[in-house]
Enzyme design. Structure first.
Site, PDB file in Angstrom:
ATOM      1  N   HIS A  84       0.840  -1.195   0.000  1.00  0.00           N
ATOM      2  CA  HIS A  84       0.000   0.000   0.000  1.00  0.00           C
ATOM      3  C   HIS A  84       0.882   1.254   0.000  1.00  0.00           C
ATOM      4  O   HIS A  84       0.706   2.157  -0.817  1.00  0.00           O
ATOM      5  CB  HIS A  84      -0.931   0.008   1.215  1.00  0.00           C
ATOM      6  CG  HIS A  84      -1.572   1.339   1.475  1.00  0.00           C
ATOM      7  ND1 HIS A  84      -2.535   1.862   0.655  1.00  0.00           N
ATOM      8  CD2 HIS A  84      -1.352   2.270   2.436  1.00  0.00           C
ATOM      9  CE1 HIS A  84      -2.894   3.055   1.107  1.00  0.00           C
ATOM     10  NE2 HIS A  84      -2.186   3.335   2.185  1.00  0.00           N
ATOM     11  N   ASP A 113       6.895  21.320 -26.674  1.00  0.00           N
ATOM     12  CA  ASP A 113       6.921  19.972 -26.086  1.00  0.00           C
ATOM     13  C   ASP A 113       7.954  19.985 -24.979  1.00  0.00           C
ATOM     14  O   ASP A 113       8.549  21.018 -24.693  1.00  0.00           O
ATOM     15  CB  ASP A 113       7.267  18.906 -27.140  1.00  0.00           C
ATOM     16  CG  ASP A 113       6.721  17.534 -26.745  1.00  0.00           C
ATOM     17  OD1 ASP A 113       7.018  17.081 -25.623  1.00  0.00           O
ATOM     18  OD2 ASP A 113       5.987  16.926 -27.548  1.00  0.00           O
ATOM     19  N   TRP A 149       7.021   0.008   3.896  1.00  0.00           N
ATOM     20  CA  TRP A 149       7.540   0.748   2.743  1.00  0.00           C
ATOM     21  C   TRP A 149       8.880   1.406   3.068  1.00  0.00           C
ATOM     22  O   TRP A 149       9.604   1.805   2.173  1.00  0.00           O
ATOM     23  CB  TRP A 149       6.535   1.798   2.254  1.00  0.00           C
ATOM     24  CG  TRP A 149       6.602   3.120   2.945  1.00  0.00           C
ATOM     25  CD1 TRP A 149       5.973   3.459   4.099  1.00  0.00           C
ATOM     26  CD2 TRP A 149       7.345   4.268   2.541  1.00  0.00           C
ATOM     27  NE1 TRP A 149       6.286   4.758   4.434  1.00  0.00           N
ATOM     28  CE2 TRP A 149       7.130   5.283   3.489  1.00  0.00           C
ATOM     29  CE3 TRP A 149       8.183   4.555   1.449  1.00  0.00           C
ATOM     30  CZ2 TRP A 149       7.722   6.542   3.410  1.00  0.00           C
ATOM     31  CZ3 TRP A 149       8.767   5.823   1.376  1.00  0.00           C
ATOM     32  CH2 TRP A 149       8.525   6.795   2.346  1.00  0.00           C
ATOM     33  N   SER A 177      13.495   6.043 -13.688  1.00  0.00           N
ATOM     34  CA  SER A 177      12.393   6.756 -14.323  1.00  0.00           C
ATOM     35  C   SER A 177      12.249   8.165 -13.750  1.00  0.00           C
ATOM     36  O   SER A 177      12.132   9.144 -14.501  1.00  0.00           O
ATOM     37  CB  SER A 177      11.109   5.954 -14.122  1.00  0.00           C
ATOM     38  OG  SER A 177       9.984   6.776 -14.259  1.00  0.00           O
ATOM     39  N   SER A 178      12.300   8.274 -12.418  1.00  0.00           N
ATOM     40  CA  SER A 178      12.129   9.595 -11.797  1.00  0.00           C
ATOM     41  C   SER A 178      13.279  10.523 -12.141  1.00  0.00           C
ATOM     42  O   SER A 178      13.082  11.715 -12.366  1.00  0.00           O
ATOM     43  CB  SER A 178      12.062   9.476 -10.274  1.00  0.00           C
ATOM     44  OG  SER A 178      10.992   8.697  -9.906  1.00  0.00           O
ATOM     45  N   HIS A 261      12.953  11.963   3.585  1.00  0.00           N
ATOM     46  CA  HIS A 261      12.292  13.209   3.952  1.00  0.00           C
ATOM     47  C   HIS A 261      12.085  14.136   2.760  1.00  0.00           C
ATOM     48  O   HIS A 261      10.977  14.600   2.531  1.00  0.00           O
ATOM     49  CB  HIS A 261      12.941  13.944   5.116  1.00  0.00           C
ATOM     50  CG  HIS A 261      12.076  15.094   5.479  1.00  0.00           C
ATOM     51  ND1 HIS A 261      10.979  14.966   6.292  1.00  0.00           N
ATOM     52  CD2 HIS A 261      12.038  16.350   5.008  1.00  0.00           C
ATOM     53  CE1 HIS A 261      10.335  16.102   6.331  1.00  0.00           C
ATOM     54  NE2 HIS A 261      10.952  16.972   5.552  1.00  0.00           N
ATOM     55  N   GLU A 263      11.693  13.261  -0.095  1.00  0.00           N
ATOM     56  CA  GLU A 263      10.644  12.599  -0.855  1.00  0.00           C
ATOM     57  C   GLU A 263       9.266  13.136  -0.468  1.00  0.00           C
ATOM     58  O   GLU A 263       8.393  13.316  -1.313  1.00  0.00           O
ATOM     59  CB  GLU A 263      10.720  11.080  -0.623  1.00  0.00           C
ATOM     60  CG  GLU A 263       9.559  10.274  -1.191  1.00  0.00           C
ATOM     61  CD  GLU A 263       9.546  10.200  -2.701  1.00  0.00           C
ATOM     62  OE1 GLU A 263      10.546  10.621  -3.325  1.00  0.00           O
ATOM     63  OE2 GLU A 263       8.542   9.737  -3.273  1.00  0.00           O
ATOM     64  N   TYR A 265       8.532  16.102   0.354  1.00  0.00           N
ATOM     65  CA  TYR A 265       8.318  17.358  -0.359  1.00  0.00           C
ATOM     66  C   TYR A 265       8.196  17.140  -1.853  1.00  0.00           C
ATOM     67  O   TYR A 265       7.507  17.890  -2.545  1.00  0.00           O
ATOM     68  CB  TYR A 265       9.436  18.352  -0.012  1.00  0.00           C
ATOM     69  CG  TYR A 265       9.319  18.738   1.437  1.00  0.00           C
ATOM     70  CD1 TYR A 265       8.238  19.492   1.858  1.00  0.00           C
ATOM     71  CD2 TYR A 265      10.216  18.271   2.376  1.00  0.00           C
ATOM     72  CE1 TYR A 265       8.063  19.791   3.194  1.00  0.00           C
ATOM     73  CE2 TYR A 265      10.051  18.567   3.713  1.00  0.00           C
ATOM     74  CZ  TYR A 265       8.971  19.334   4.114  1.00  0.00           C
ATOM     75  OH  TYR A 265       8.793  19.613   5.435  1.00  0.00           O
ATOM     76  N   SER A 276      -1.811  26.806  -5.876  1.00  0.00           N
ATOM     77  CA  SER A 276      -1.531  28.208  -6.203  1.00  0.00           C
ATOM     78  C   SER A 276      -2.101  28.601  -7.561  1.00  0.00           C
ATOM     79  O   SER A 276      -2.170  29.782  -7.878  1.00  0.00           O
ATOM     80  CB  SER A 276      -0.023  28.457  -6.188  1.00  0.00           C
ATOM     81  OG  SER A 276       0.491  28.243  -4.899  1.00  0.00           O
ATOM     82  N   HIS A 310      14.828  13.565  11.999  1.00  0.00           N
ATOM     83  CA  HIS A 310      13.598  13.612  12.798  1.00  0.00           C
ATOM     84  C   HIS A 310      12.772  12.334  12.674  1.00  0.00           C
ATOM     85  O   HIS A 310      11.843  12.135  13.435  1.00  0.00           O
ATOM     86  CB  HIS A 310      12.765  14.873  12.519  1.00  0.00           C
ATOM     87  CG  HIS A 310      12.151  14.949  11.160  1.00  0.00           C
ATOM     88  ND1 HIS A 310      11.840  16.132  10.551  1.00  0.00           N
ATOM     89  CD2 HIS A 310      11.791  13.994  10.277  1.00  0.00           C
ATOM     90  CE1 HIS A 310      11.312  15.898   9.379  1.00  0.00           C
ATOM     91  NE2 HIS A 310      11.264  14.610   9.188  1.00  0.00           N
ATOM     92  N   HIS A 311      13.120  11.482  11.729  1.00  0.00           N
ATOM     93  CA  HIS A 311      12.462  10.171  11.664  1.00  0.00           C
ATOM     94  C   HIS A 311      13.167   9.157  12.561  1.00  0.00           C
ATOM     95  O   HIS A 311      12.758   8.008  12.632  1.00  0.00           O
ATOM     96  CB  HIS A 311      12.466   9.649  10.228  1.00  0.00           C
ATOM     97  CG  HIS A 311      11.718  10.531   9.287  1.00  0.00           C
ATOM     98  ND1 HIS A 311      10.385  10.366   9.004  1.00  0.00           N
ATOM     99  CD2 HIS A 311      12.104  11.609   8.580  1.00  0.00           C
ATOM    100  CE1 HIS A 311       9.989  11.300   8.161  1.00  0.00           C
ATOM    101  NE2 HIS A 311      11.008  12.073   7.888  1.00  0.00           N
ATOM    102  N   THR A 336       6.344  26.965   5.425  1.00  0.00           N
ATOM    103  CA  THR A 336       5.075  26.285   5.156  1.00  0.00           C
ATOM    104  C   THR A 336       3.915  27.158   5.618  1.00  0.00           C
ATOM    105  O   THR A 336       2.890  27.269   4.941  1.00  0.00           O
ATOM    106  CB  THR A 336       5.031  24.921   5.875  1.00  0.00           C
ATOM    107  OG1 THR A 336       6.276  24.261   5.641  1.00  0.00           O
ATOM    108  CG2 THR A 336       3.914  24.060   5.348  1.00  0.00           C
ATOM    109  N   LYS A 339       3.106  29.823   3.171  1.00  0.00           N
ATOM    110  CA  LYS A 339       2.264  29.334   2.070  1.00  0.00           C
ATOM    111  C   LYS A 339       0.791  29.357   2.480  1.00  0.00           C
ATOM    112  O   LYS A 339      -0.058  29.884   1.760  1.00  0.00           O
ATOM    113  CB  LYS A 339       2.662  27.908   1.692  1.00  0.00           C
ATOM    114  CG  LYS A 339       4.065  27.798   1.163  1.00  0.00           C
ATOM    115  CD  LYS A 339       4.104  26.967  -0.087  1.00  0.00           C
ATOM    116  CE  LYS A 339       4.976  27.624  -1.103  1.00  0.00           C
ATOM    117  NZ  LYS A 339       4.621  27.476  -2.457  1.00  0.00           N
ATOM    118  N   ARG A 458       1.845   1.329  15.090  1.00  0.00           N
ATOM    119  CA  ARG A 458       1.457   1.121  13.699  1.00  0.00           C
ATOM    120  C   ARG A 458       1.909  -0.259  13.238  1.00  0.00           C
ATOM    121  O   ARG A 458       2.668  -0.933  13.915  1.00  0.00           O
ATOM    122  CB  ARG A 458       2.056   2.209  12.811  1.00  0.00           C
ATOM    123  CG  ARG A 458       3.565   2.172  12.739  1.00  0.00           C
ATOM    124  CD  ARG A 458       4.139   3.405  12.081  1.00  0.00           C
ATOM    125  NE  ARG A 458       3.969   3.374  10.631  1.00  0.00           N
ATOM    126  CZ  ARG A 458       4.730   4.060   9.778  1.00  0.00           C
ATOM    127  NH1 ARG A 458       5.720   4.817  10.234  1.00  0.00           N
ATOM    128  NH2 ARG A 458       4.531   3.996   8.479  1.00  0.00           N
TER     129      ARG A 458
HETATM  130 CU   LIG Z   1      10.594  13.941   7.479  1.00  0.00          CU
END
Ligand SMILES: [Cu+2]
Ligand SMILES: [Cu+2]
Lengths: 545, 260
Positions: A84, A113, A149, A177-178, A261, A263, A265, A276, A310-311, A336, A339, A458
């Site tokens: 998932h 293009d 994941w 690919s990315s 992290h 990722e 963003y 926006s 922070h993780h 943030t 925004k 979790r």
């Molecule tokens: Cu993070």
């Protein structure tokens, strides 16, 4: 095709479409180098995988409906949570954002293009192979990947099922690919802008994607390195992550979150760009604080590169490191916040209407603020000792990602669908879709905050009796949330293939500004073969007024 | 109107969270857990105030500036003063939160002057407790039966939160915890004690607890560790120092008896 097109200068006697229109049948899609076709392919893949990963989430929620075994054994449950997450991140959100980028960036900057059309084709077609390989692990003997994941070592190396090698290779393909897509986007934005399109006239969506593309280029190679080290540990006798061999399991987390992290963003910044675009349109008012928005996006991305620990606050990191990463993380809430405040100021004293894209944008604004505030709570290291790996975290990141990515993608689809298909969609069904999704989402994820605070970890297939009530509410919400997406499917299919709905004008929305709204709906196969002139570009950039 | 409904719903949840036990973070029974609780609530109230501000303006705008009610857009779109205000105020709020957070963190890291040291080792899927100075060591396994999990027997009140041999510690004593693992990463987490510490093979992480009230405190493994991650709970029994001394003697005698 595009190269040929540049070469062919027979503009006098032409029937453009028969010369340069799409090929017929499957060849069109397999060989296409057209940014609109490739955008459609990305969005279609994402749409299909959304239902796959959504079904997995519903299986997880079914198992968690009550204590004791309901449906799945723990092996399969762990595979479901793993897939998932993996598919939602890499198969749904990232391809959808890439699809939006392909469709919209050339039209927004007045380019005909993407800069590298063949590469573009390849970066898409890597993905179906990557996901086929990933899914094929379900057919193998032994378990499919079942380590979450975040695939922490050594659970994903020494203790992982055999199929993990296929997982590793499919992550390599996704990363490739990315990276290629990101390169293409950077090169396109730098080189293909209409001459009149200077940096501070760029739509926020383009700015956001430019910053996102740089983030991708910075961290996707690190992810590739991470899974390569896993592969080495598994088969070539190295011990990067194996303590028994002198390695370091925490190193894995550093490498993973250095990717992981930013990722977050990568998943959210393009969505910020979508919002926006949408909020000014339906407020009939230019975006408030365009310049501040651009700077805030860049600062978020830069800070996002230095907060990964922070993780890992509970891994035994020394206090100095914890403090640095806590302060840096807290600091991200400043840009943030800018925004959120600017979007709110855009709405203030506007002339508001509430078509479906605007509803999803507002839903984003409310729920993203909730997710952002719980993020501020989580950034405090002492409290994080209690939150970490509990359902509070699950609630937090779903508030952030469902609103910041899923809601923004849906809002973008409603917003630009008339431009893509040339037809409006059913506004009445769109409103239903919004309300069911929003109610379902909140019923699913709000109680998870309480579960986490009360101590539910979790990634568990079974739980203690005191967690039952809230889990049942979550499960009911999840089914509402899930089935609401069938309405979305119906709406999109109808808008693409049915002639029932009125044809769209080129501007589509009364308050819309931007180059994409100057071309007819549906957008012709080739657009901006000659770049738009200064007057057109300036008229499309309301922040210049 | 619909926005208001949403907001009311959210605040309802928020208030419910405060009022009902089992919904909020437990206050806990150690100095650290209580400090964390206060920090958590302070941050929560700050978030409520910020949220009320943002949602207040938003709701007002959504009601007051509807095109259907004839609202005309006012065209303004830059204001340096405002940008500075909403950069500075949040920054000051952050500083105000960072200070207590830093202080609490320094307490968490202070493992000096402990009266008892327990080494905790995570295994797939059980915990091992070793009292380093008392020469006591034992495994702690889930005691819920498989029949209960498979719905073939009535579930006990502490379904999945019960073990055969709990960790026994004295109250009012600073207990130093040395946390490690033997195979994959686990995490030793007991919410009421304010302790969550990852158990990582090859590392020994330190944490501590000083329990102020006798009682039984329950927690679970906090880090996905494979198949039976949900089935390796933690039970801590806090007893008076004299009861602890008796428990130690009895335990040592029993071990001796087993060996002779
Ligand atoms: Cu993070
Ligand atoms: Cu575990």
């Amino acid at each position: 095709m595009t190269d040929q097109h540049i070469a062919t200068q027979d503009n006098d006697h032409h029937d453009h479409d028969s010369h340069h229109g799409p090929a017929k049948g499957w060849r069109r899609w397999l060989f296409t180098t057209n940014h609109k076709d490739i955008g459609t392919l990305y969005l279609t893949l994402s749409f299909i995988l959304m239902f796959v990963a959504g079904t997995m989430a519903l299986l997880v929620r079914t198992e968690l409906f009550e204590p004791g075994k309901v449906l799945l054994n723990p092996e399969f449950f762990n595979q479901m949570t793993t897939f998932h997450g993996l598919i939602m991140v890499f198969g749904v959100i990232m391809p959808a954002m890439a699809g939006l980028a392909n469709w919209m960036i050339p039209m927004m900057i007045g380019a005909q293009d993407m800069a590298l059309p063949r590469l573009n084709n390849w970066s898409f077609w890597l993905l179906p192979f990557a996901f086929t390989m990933l899914m094929s692990t379900f057919l193998m003997s032994g378990n499919a990947p079942d380590f979450g994941w975040t695939f922490y070592a050594p659970l994903s190396t020494t203790y992982a099922p055999k199929s993990t090698d296929f997982f590793i290779f499919s992550v390599h393909l996704m990363g490739l690919s990315s990276i290629l897509a990101a390169l293409n986007i950077v090169v396109t934005i730098f080189n293909m802008r209409a001459p009149a399109m200077t940096w501070m006239k760029l739509p926020m969506f383009v700015w956001s994607w430019l910053v996102t593309a740089f983030l991708l280029l910075a961290v996707m190679p690190v992810l590739a390195g991470c899974v390569t080290m896993m592969l080495m540990d598994r088969h070539f006798g190295t011990s990067f992550f194996n303590a028994a061999g002198g390695g370091d399991p925490v190193l894995f987390q550093h490498v993973f979150w250095f990717f992981g992290h930013p990722e977050v963003y990568i998943l959210i910044l393009p969505g910020f760009g979508v919002i926006s675009s949408i909020i000014p349109t339906f407020s009939r008012k230019p975006l408030f604080g365009y310049h501040a928005m651009v700077y805030a996006t860049v600062i978020i991305a830069l800070l996002g590169l230095v907060v990964w620990v922070h993780h890992m606050f509970t891994t035994g990191a020394p206090m100095d490191a914890q403090l640095f990463f806590m302060y840096a993380t807290m600091l991200i809430s400043v840009p943030t916040g800018i925004k959120v405040f600017n979007w709110t100021a855009t709405i203030f004293k506007g002339s508001l209407s509430f078509e479906t894209p605007m509803l999803f944008a507002l839903g984003f604004l409310v729920m993203f603020t909730i997710g952002g505030l719980s993020g501020l709570m989580i950034s405090l290291v002492p409290s994080d000792y209690q939150y970490r790996d509990s359902y509070f975290i699950v609630a937090h990141f779903h508030y952030v990602l469902v609103s910041g990515s899923l809601f923004t993608i849906i809002a973008a689809v409603y917003y630009w669908l008339p431009k893509w298909t040339g037809r409006m969609y059913s506004e009445r069904l769109g409103q239903w879709h919004f309300w069911l999704t929003t109610i379902g989402m909140n019923v699913t994820f709000m109680p998870m905050h309480f579960l986490g605070l009360a101590g539910m970890p979790r990634r568990i297939p079974d739980y203690a009796l005191q967690f039952t009530d809230f889990n049942q509410i979550c499960t009911v919400g999840a089914f509402i949330f899930g089935f609401a997406q069938l309405i979305f499917l119906y709406i999109v299919v109808m808008s693409c293939f049915s002639k029932r709905f009125p044809a769209a004008t080129s501007q589509v929305w009364e308050g819309a500004h931007g180059l994409e709204w100057t071309i007819p709906s549906p957008a012709p196969y080739h657009t901006f073969e000659t770049p738009p002139d200064l007057a057109t570009v300036n008229a499309a950039a309301p922040q210049l007024e | 109107m619909r926005r208001i409904f949403l907001f009311v719903l959210t605040s309802f949840f928020a208030i419910a969270a405060l009022a009902t036990p089992g919904i909020n973070m437990p206050v806990g029974v150690t100095p650290v857990s209580q400090e964390i609780y206060r920090l958590h609530m302070a941050a929560f109230y700050v978030c409520c105030v910020i949220g009320a501000g943002v949602f207040g303006v938003l709701i007002y705008s959504l009601i007051a500036f509807r095109k259907s009610k004839g609202a005309k857009a006012v065209h303004f779109h830059e204001h340096l003063g405002l940008e500075i205000v909403w950069t500075t105020i949040p920054f000051l709020i952050l500083v105000a939160l960072a200070i207590p957070a830093t202080i609490v963190l320094s307490h968490i890291h202070n493992t000096d002057q402990s009266g008892l040291t327990v080494k905790i080792t995570g295994y797939q899927w059980r915990w091992k407790y070793e009292y380093l100075d008392q020469n006591i060591s034992f495994f702690s396994d889930l005691s819920t039966t498989q029949d209960q999990i498979n719905n073939k027997a009535a579930k006990s009140p502490w379904f999945l939160l019960e073990v055969d041999h709990p960790l026994v510690v004295p109250v009012h004593t600073k207990v130093r915890l040395l946390v490690t693992a033997d195979d994959v990463i686990h995490a030793w987490w007991v919410p009421e004690l304010g302790v969550k510490q990852d158990a990582i093979p090859g590392f020994v992480n330190e944490n501590w607890m000083m329990i102020e009230k006798t009682g039984t405190y329950r927690g679970q493994c906090g880090e996905l560790c494979g198949l039976n991650h949900a089935f390796m709970p933690i039970v801590v029994e806090a007893v008076s120092p004299s009861d602890f001394a008796k428990w130690v003697t009895a335990h040592q005698a029993r071990v001796k008896g087993d060996h002779s």
